[in-house]
Scaffold this active site. Structure first.
Site, PDB file in Angstrom:
ATOM      1  N   PRO A   1       0.634  -1.477   0.514  1.00  0.00           N
ATOM      2  CA  PRO A   1       0.149  -0.162  -0.043  1.00  0.00           C
ATOM      3  C   PRO A   1       0.717   0.874  -0.145  1.00  0.00           C
ATOM      4  O   PRO A   1       2.159   1.055   0.398  1.00  0.00           O
ATOM      5  CB  PRO A   1      -0.863  -0.563   1.356  1.00  0.00           C
ATOM      6  CG  PRO A   1       0.424  -0.669   1.691  1.00  0.00           C
ATOM      7  CD  PRO A   1       0.348  -2.074   1.396  1.00  0.00           C
ATOM      8  N   ASN A   2       0.428   2.319  -1.028  1.00  0.00           N
ATOM      9  CA  ASN A   2       1.249   3.604  -0.495  1.00  0.00           C
ATOM     10  C   ASN A   2       2.137   3.472  -1.306  1.00  0.00           C
ATOM     11  O   ASN A   2       2.507   4.360  -1.780  1.00  0.00           O
ATOM     12  CB  ASN A   2       1.014   4.224   0.652  1.00  0.00           C
ATOM     13  CG  ASN A   2      -0.385   4.526   1.115  1.00  0.00           C
ATOM     14  OD1 ASN A   2      -1.248   4.960   1.250  1.00  0.00           O
ATOM     15  ND2 ASN A   2      -0.573   4.173   2.630  1.00  0.00           N
TER      16      ASN A   2
ATOM     17  N   ARG B   1       4.861  10.926  -2.338  1.00  0.00           N
ATOM     18  CA  ARG B   1       4.671  10.990  -1.294  1.00  0.00           C
ATOM     19  C   ARG B   1       5.955  10.990  -0.218  1.00  0.00           C
ATOM     20  O   ARG B   1       6.720  10.416  -0.185  1.00  0.00           O
ATOM     21  CB  ARG B   1       4.398   9.512  -0.581  1.00  0.00           C
ATOM     22  CG  ARG B   1       4.015   9.022   0.580  1.00  0.00           C
ATOM     23  CD  ARG B   1       3.818   7.524   0.588  1.00  0.00           C
ATOM     24  NE  ARG B   1       3.621   7.669   1.812  1.00  0.00           N
ATOM     25  CZ  ARG B   1       3.879   5.933   2.510  1.00  0.00           C
ATOM     26  NH1 ARG B   1       4.670   5.570   1.549  1.00  0.00           N
ATOM     27  NH2 ARG B   1       4.320   5.785   4.386  1.00  0.00           N
TER      28      ARG B   1
ATOM     29  N   TYR C   1      11.640   8.807   1.240  1.00  0.00           N
ATOM     30  CA  TYR C   1      10.786   8.140   0.018  1.00  0.00           C
ATOM     31  C   TYR C   1      11.625   7.931  -1.531  1.00  0.00           C
ATOM     32  O   TYR C   1      12.004   7.612  -2.410  1.00  0.00           O
ATOM     33  CB  TYR C   1       9.984   7.670  -0.294  1.00  0.00           C
ATOM     34  CG  TYR C   1       8.999   7.205   0.700  1.00  0.00           C
ATOM     35  CD1 TYR C   1       9.351   6.091   1.614  1.00  0.00           C
ATOM     36  CD2 TYR C   1       7.864   8.009   1.820  1.00  0.00           C
ATOM     37  CE1 TYR C   1       9.170   5.016   2.259  1.00  0.00           C
ATOM     38  CE2 TYR C   1       7.865   7.277   2.951  1.00  0.00           C
ATOM     39  CZ  TYR C   1       8.151   6.649   2.952  1.00  0.00           C
ATOM     40  OH  TYR C   1       7.839   5.872   4.251  1.00  0.00           O
TER      41      TYR C   1
ATOM     42  N   ASN D   1       8.748  -5.312  -0.867  1.00  0.00           N
ATOM     43  CA  ASN D   1       8.134  -3.886  -0.144  1.00  0.00           C
ATOM     44  C   ASN D   1       6.538  -4.068  -0.059  1.00  0.00           C
ATOM     45  O   ASN D   1       5.477  -3.449  -0.221  1.00  0.00           O
ATOM     46  CB  ASN D   1       8.637  -2.998  -0.738  1.00  0.00           C
ATOM     47  CG  ASN D   1       8.876  -1.508  -0.199  1.00  0.00           C
ATOM     48  OD1 ASN D   1       8.777  -1.615   1.544  1.00  0.00           O
ATOM     49  ND2 ASN D   1       8.963  -0.996  -0.133  1.00  0.00           N
TER      50      ASN D   1
ATOM     51  N   ALA E   1       3.553  -0.383   4.371  1.00  0.00           N
ATOM     52  CA  ALA E   1       2.878  -0.629   6.009  1.00  0.00           C
ATOM     53  C   ALA E   1       1.576  -2.139   6.691  1.00  0.00           C
ATOM     54  O   ALA E   1       2.000  -2.278   7.832  1.00  0.00           O
ATOM     55  CB  ALA E   1       1.807  -0.222   5.847  1.00  0.00           C
TER      56      ALA E   1
ATOM     57  N   GLU F   1      12.819  -9.681   2.034  1.00  0.00           N
ATOM     58  CA  GLU F   1      12.155  -8.129   2.485  1.00  0.00           C
ATOM     59  C   GLU F   1      12.611  -7.155   2.026  1.00  0.00           C
ATOM     60  O   GLU F   1      13.925  -6.364   2.467  1.00  0.00           O
ATOM     61  CB  GLU F   1      12.081  -8.359   3.751  1.00  0.00           C
ATOM     62  CG  GLU F   1      10.488  -7.297   4.596  1.00  0.00           C
ATOM     63  CD  GLU F   1      10.668  -7.305   5.871  1.00  0.00           C
ATOM     64  OE1 GLU F   1      10.065  -6.394   6.439  1.00  0.00           O
ATOM     65  OE2 GLU F   1      11.880  -8.354   6.919  1.00  0.00           O
TER      66      GLU F   1
ATOM     67  N   HIS G   1      12.792  -2.677   2.558  1.00  0.00           N
ATOM     68  CA  HIS G   1      12.782  -1.051   2.122  1.00  0.00           C
ATOM     69  C   HIS G   1      13.315  -0.152   1.948  1.00  0.00           C
ATOM     70  O   HIS G   1      14.254  -0.553   2.048  1.00  0.00           O
ATOM     71  CB  HIS G   1      12.420  -1.078   4.054  1.00  0.00           C
ATOM     72  CG  HIS G   1      11.622  -2.209   4.771  1.00  0.00           C
ATOM     73  ND1 HIS G   1      10.338  -2.432   4.636  1.00  0.00           N
ATOM     74  CD2 HIS G   1      11.473  -2.819   5.450  1.00  0.00           C
ATOM     75  CE1 HIS G   1       9.481  -3.066   4.924  1.00  0.00           C
ATOM     76  NE2 HIS G   1      10.853  -4.234   5.562  1.00  0.00           N
TER      77      HIS G   1
ATOM     78  N   ARG H   1      13.013   4.785  13.097  1.00  0.00           N
ATOM     79  CA  ARG H   1      11.125   5.028  12.694  1.00  0.00           C
ATOM     80  C   ARG H   1      10.618   5.017  13.794  1.00  0.00           C
ATOM     81  O   ARG H   1      11.585   4.993  15.130  1.00  0.00           O
ATOM     82  CB  ARG H   1      11.040   5.339  11.348  1.00  0.00           C
ATOM     83  CG  ARG H   1      11.984   5.129  10.161  1.00  0.00           C
ATOM     84  CD  ARG H   1      11.605   5.239   8.567  1.00  0.00           C
ATOM     85  NE  ARG H   1      10.401   6.141   8.573  1.00  0.00           N
ATOM     86  CZ  ARG H   1       8.883   6.355   7.298  1.00  0.00           C
ATOM     87  NH1 ARG H   1       9.185   5.129   6.792  1.00  0.00           N
ATOM     88  NH2 ARG H   1       7.956   6.726   7.618  1.00  0.00           N
TER      89      ARG H   1
END
Length: 147
Positions: free
Chosen positions: A10-11, A18, A23, A74, A77, A98, A100, A107
């Site tokens: 998502p996103n 964004r 990012y 990725n 969320a 995985e 990111h 964070r």
């Protein structure tokens, strides 16, 4: 030919607009095009998939099991919330990395918990969009060593 599935959660379709300070300015389409070129140069077929919907990601993993050798994910969320994506990855028995863009461990506290990390063959986090190419290199190396 090796087949690898890239999943973005998502996103991530909002990349480029964004929070560019976190990012970056490249769009997801830019990242996918660049990564596909790298994969093709290595005689690897890279399929790219993005969804904002958890069930669609689960469906994609399940549908792809017989045609892929590895997954780059990725999960956005969903990394921190989705047991169903975790279960789909485990159930697929497909090695996955995985990844990111940001360093999730530097964070917010809730981002430091991942439902995927302990089942992944590796994790790449915090190298900006280079995380994608690093993850691709990692899974290629892993899969090549299994031959």
């Amino acid at each position: 030919m090796m087949n690898i599935l890239l999943i973005n959660g998502p996103n991530l379709n909002l990349l480029g607009t964004r929070e560019p300070e976190i990012y970056g300015n490249k769009t997801l389409s830019d990242i996918e095009k660049d990564l596909t070129k790298v994969a093709k140069a290595k005689s690897i077929n890279l399929e790219c998939f993005q969804s904002n919907h958890e069930g669609e990601i689960v469906d994609k993993i399940q549908e792809s099991v017989k045609s892929i050798q590895g997954i780059l994910i990725n999960a956005g969320a969903f990394t921190h919330t989705s047991i169903s994506i975790r279960d789909a990855l485990i159930g697929s028995k497909t090695p996955f990395v995985e990844l990111h863009i940001s360093n999730i461990f530097s964070r917010e506290e809730f981002r430091k918990e991942s439902f995927l990390t302990d089942k992944a063959i590796g994790i790449i986090s915090g190298f900006g969009i280079s995380s994608y190419s690093l993850a691709l290199e990692g899974i290629i190396g892993y899969l090549s060593s299994k031959d």
